[in-house]
Write a protein that holds these residues in place. Structure first.
Motif, PDB file in Angstrom:
ATOM      1  N   ILE A 131       0.825  -1.208   0.000  1.00 34.42           N
ATOM      2  CA  ILE A 131       0.000   0.000   0.000  1.00 34.42           C
ATOM      3  C   ILE A 131       0.859   1.257   0.000  1.00 34.42           C
ATOM      4  O   ILE A 131       0.516   2.264  -0.621  1.00 34.42           O
ATOM      5  N   SER A 132       1.995   1.198   0.678  1.00 28.59           N
ATOM      6  CA  SER A 132       2.871   2.373   0.712  1.00 28.59           C
ATOM      7  C   SER A 132       3.389   2.726  -0.679  1.00 28.59           C
ATOM      8  O   SER A 132       3.633   3.894  -0.983  1.00 28.59           O
ATOM      9  N   GLY A 133       3.554   1.703  -1.530  1.00 28.99           N
ATOM     10  CA  GLY A 133       4.007   1.927  -2.901  1.00 28.99           C
ATOM     11  C   GLY A 133       5.452   2.354  -3.030  1.00 28.99           C
ATOM     12  O   GLY A 133       5.903   2.729  -4.119  1.00 28.99           O
ATOM     13  N   LYS A 134       6.234   2.268  -1.943  1.00 26.80           N
ATOM     14  CA  LYS A 134       7.617   2.750  -1.972  1.00 26.80           C
ATOM     15  C   LYS A 134       8.637   1.642  -2.207  1.00 26.80           C
ATOM     16  O   LYS A 134       9.764   1.912  -2.615  1.00 26.80           O
ATOM     17  N   VAL A 135       8.252   0.402  -1.915  1.00 29.74           N
ATOM     18  CA  VAL A 135       9.195  -0.710  -1.998  1.00 29.74           C
ATOM     19  C   VAL A 135       8.557  -1.854  -2.782  1.00 29.74           C
ATOM     20  O   VAL A 135       7.429  -2.271  -2.474  1.00 29.74           O
ATOM     21  N   ARG A 136       9.283  -2.357  -3.758  1.00 29.36           N
ATOM     22  CA  ARG A 136       8.797  -3.525  -4.492  1.00 29.36           C
ATOM     23  C   ARG A 136       8.913  -4.750  -3.593  1.00 29.36           C
ATOM     24  O   ARG A 136       9.851  -4.864  -2.808  1.00 29.36           O
ATOM     25  N   CYS A 137       7.966  -5.672  -3.688  1.00 23.92           N
ATOM     26  CA  CYS A 137       8.053  -6.861  -2.850  1.00 23.92           C
ATOM     27  C   CYS A 137       7.414  -8.063  -3.526  1.00 23.92           C
ATOM     28  O   CYS A 137       6.583  -7.927  -4.426  1.00 23.92           O
ATOM     29  N   HIS A 138       7.859  -9.235  -3.084  1.00 30.26           N
ATOM     30  CA  HIS A 138       7.273 -10.507  -3.501  1.00 30.26           C
ATOM     31  C   HIS A 138       7.037 -11.349  -2.253  1.00 30.26           C
ATOM     32  O   HIS A 138       7.744 -11.194  -1.263  1.00 30.26           O
ATOM     33  N   VAL A 139       6.069 -12.240  -2.341  1.00 27.72           N
ATOM     34  CA  VAL A 139       5.839 -13.197  -1.265  1.00 27.72           C
ATOM     35  C   VAL A 139       5.859 -14.596  -1.872  1.00 27.72           C
ATOM     36  O   VAL A 139       5.254 -14.836  -2.918  1.00 27.72           O
ATOM     37  N   ARG A 140       6.594 -15.512  -1.218  1.00 26.06           N
ATOM     38  CA  ARG A 140       6.742 -16.872  -1.711  1.00 26.06           C
ATOM     39  C   ARG A 140       6.741 -17.854  -0.541  1.00 26.06           C
ATOM     40  O   ARG A 140       7.306 -17.565   0.514  1.00 26.06           O
ATOM     41  N   THR A 141       6.139 -19.024  -0.751  1.00 29.72           N
ATOM     42  CA  THR A 141       6.365 -20.133   0.149  1.00 29.72           C
ATOM     43  C   THR A 141       7.708 -20.756  -0.242  1.00 29.72           C
ATOM     44  O   THR A 141       8.249 -20.468  -1.318  1.00 29.72           O
ATOM     45  N   THR A 142       8.229 -21.630   0.622  1.00 34.67           N
ATOM     46  CA  THR A 142       9.493 -22.290   0.288  1.00 34.67           C
ATOM     47  C   THR A 142       9.368 -23.097  -0.992  1.00 34.67           C
ATOM     48  O   THR A 142      10.257 -23.069  -1.852  1.00 34.67           O
ATOM     49  N   ARG A 143       8.274 -23.812  -1.146  1.00 33.99           N
ATOM     50  CA  ARG A 143       8.074 -24.612  -2.364  1.00 33.99           C
ATOM     51  C   ARG A 143       8.064 -23.719  -3.594  1.00 33.99           C
ATOM     52  O   ARG A 143       8.724 -24.023  -4.600  1.00 33.99           O
ATOM     53  N   GLU A 144       7.330 -22.619  -3.549  1.00 33.34           N
ATOM     54  CA  GLU A 144       7.271 -21.709  -4.693  1.00 33.34           C
ATOM     55  C   GLU A 144       8.631 -21.098  -4.993  1.00 33.34           C
ATOM     56  O   GLU A 144       9.016 -20.950  -6.164  1.00 33.34           O
ATOM     57  N   LEU A 145       9.364 -20.771  -3.941  1.00 29.01           N
ATOM     58  CA  LEU A 145      10.669 -20.151  -4.121  1.00 29.01           C
ATOM     59  C   LEU A 145      11.651 -21.115  -4.772  1.00 29.01           C
ATOM     60  O   LEU A 145      12.353 -20.759  -5.730  1.00 29.01           O
ATOM     61  N   VAL A 146      11.684 -22.346  -4.281  1.00 27.77           N
ATOM     62  CA  VAL A 146      12.607 -23.335  -4.841  1.00 27.77           C
ATOM     63  C   VAL A 146      12.251 -23.649  -6.297  1.00 27.77           C
ATOM     64  O   VAL A 146      13.126 -23.757  -7.157  1.00 27.77           O
ATOM     65  N   GLU A 147      10.958 -23.774  -6.591  1.00 26.59           N
ATOM     66  CA  GLU A 147      10.541 -24.050  -7.967  1.00 26.59           C
ATOM     67  C   GLU A 147      10.942 -22.913  -8.901  1.00 26.59           C
ATOM     68  O   GLU A 147      11.382 -23.149 -10.032  1.00 26.59           O
ATOM     69  N   GLU A 148      10.804 -21.683  -8.425  1.00 33.21           N
ATOM     70  CA  GLU A 148      11.176 -20.530  -9.249  1.00 33.21           C
ATOM     71  C   GLU A 148      12.687 -20.494  -9.501  1.00 33.21           C
ATOM     72  O   GLU A 148      13.137 -20.250 -10.625  1.00 33.21           O
ATOM     73  N   LEU A 149      13.462 -20.761  -8.463  1.00 35.65           N
ATOM     74  CA  LEU A 149      14.918 -20.751  -8.615  1.00 35.65           C
ATOM     75  C   LEU A 149      15.402 -21.902  -9.485  1.00 35.65           C
ATOM     76  O   LEU A 149      16.359 -21.754 -10.258  1.00 35.65           O
ATOM     77  N   ARG A 150      14.738 -23.041  -9.372  1.00 33.04           N
ATOM     78  CA  ARG A 150      15.106 -24.181 -10.222  1.00 33.04           C
ATOM     79  C   ARG A 150      14.811 -23.866 -11.689  1.00 33.04           C
ATOM     80  O   ARG A 150      15.625 -24.151 -12.577  1.00 33.04           O
ATOM     81  N   LYS A 181       9.934 -25.836   5.632  1.00 34.01           N
ATOM     82  CA  LYS A 181       9.311 -26.878   4.805  1.00 34.01           C
ATOM     83  C   LYS A 181      10.236 -27.226   3.647  1.00 34.01           C
ATOM     84  O   LYS A 181       9.957 -26.958   2.477  1.00 34.01           O
ATOM     85  N   LEU A 182      11.383 -27.829   3.997  1.00 37.06           N
ATOM     86  CA  LEU A 182      12.414 -28.027   2.993  1.00 37.06           C
ATOM     87  C   LEU A 182      13.319 -29.192   3.375  1.00 37.06           C
ATOM     88  O   LEU A 182      13.670 -29.359   4.540  1.00 37.06           O
ATOM     89  N   LYS A 183      13.666 -29.997   2.382  1.00 34.64           N
ATOM     90  CA  LYS A 183      14.709 -31.008   2.529  1.00 34.64           C
ATOM     91  C   LYS A 183      15.882 -30.544   1.684  1.00 34.64           C
ATOM     92  O   LYS A 183      15.781 -30.422   0.464  1.00 34.64           O
TER      93      LYS A 183
END
Length: 240
Positions: A131-150, A181-183
């Protein structure tokens, strides 16, 4: 005549005079019927008079569209997760709410048992920053983050939004839900360390949730010690 795409892919200050004139005529009144923004005709850029010259700057509607987009990404379960809607059940939760609410742009490691409201507070902070509009941000679960990086590692045509933002100096905040939530594998250790190290070096924001303490993450081999050292240096640990 230059297209709107041309305007969006170059620095307006670098346009030649004839290019500027062509650009303005291409987005002028009557050329783009049905546009939502009356100022930029949905191009994202508006013409302004600058001292001694004229030029273009990003239209205010770009920030508002981004705000709407990122708020829409909040999962349905957490659509109403705000600081106001968080109801503490004990002094520990009251302290957690107070700390994050007072420093909504801060870095936190939220830890505690299931059902204590860690993810609620994560999305409440995410909402405040969006809402502040001053900082870009993303939200990820561990599964989503690992899949994106892979995918970024093995697909040459894919650019990870998280990695791209983390590597740039522009203000950025990553929200990482359920870190435990990671092996671990060698690949996950490498890509996650590279990400966290980029956040660390660029002094970006980071908020993490996990049922395990940082010490437990190492002892149970859920996260490499090198990553934990970065997290410990960046984030304030808050028990929820």
């Amino acid at each position: 005549m230059q297209s709107v795409a041309r305007i969006l892919t170059v620095n307006p200050a670098g346009l030649q005079p004839e290019e500027r004139a062509a650009a303005i005529s291409s987005i002028g009144p009557g050329n783009e019927p049905g546009n939502e923004c009356p100022h930029c005709r949905d191009s994202g850029w508006r013409w302004v008079d600058l001292p001694g010259n004229a030029g273009m700057r990003q239209c205010e509607c770009v920030v508002e569209k981004a705000r709407v987009h990122y708020l829409a990404l909040i999962p349905e379960r957490f659509k109403d997760s705000t600081f106001e809607s968080f109801e503490p059940r004990d002094p520990k939760q009251e302290r957690a709410l107070s700390l994050i609410r007072k420093d909504s742009g801060g870095n936190f490691y939220l830890t505690g048992a299931y059902g204590n409201g860690k993810t609620h507070l994560l999305y409440a902070q995410y909402r405040e920053i969006v809402i502040s509009g001053k900082v870009r941000c993303h939200v990820r679960t561990t599964r989503e983050l690992v899949e994106e990086l892979r995918r970024a590692e093995f697909d040459d045509d894919f650019v990870s939004p998280v990695l791209a933002a983390a590597s740039k100096p522009s203000p950025y905040h990553l929200f990482w839900d359920d870190i435990d939530k990671l092996k671990m594998t060698d690949f996950k250790t490498e890509v996650l360390f590279d990400l966290v190290d980029s956040l660390y070096r660029q002094k970006h924001g980071l908020t993490v949730t996990g049922n395990y303490s940082m010490r437990d993450l190492v002892e149970h081999e859920r996260m490499h010690p090198a990553i934990i050292r970065r997290l410990d240096d960046m984030c304030r640990v808050v028990e929820v």
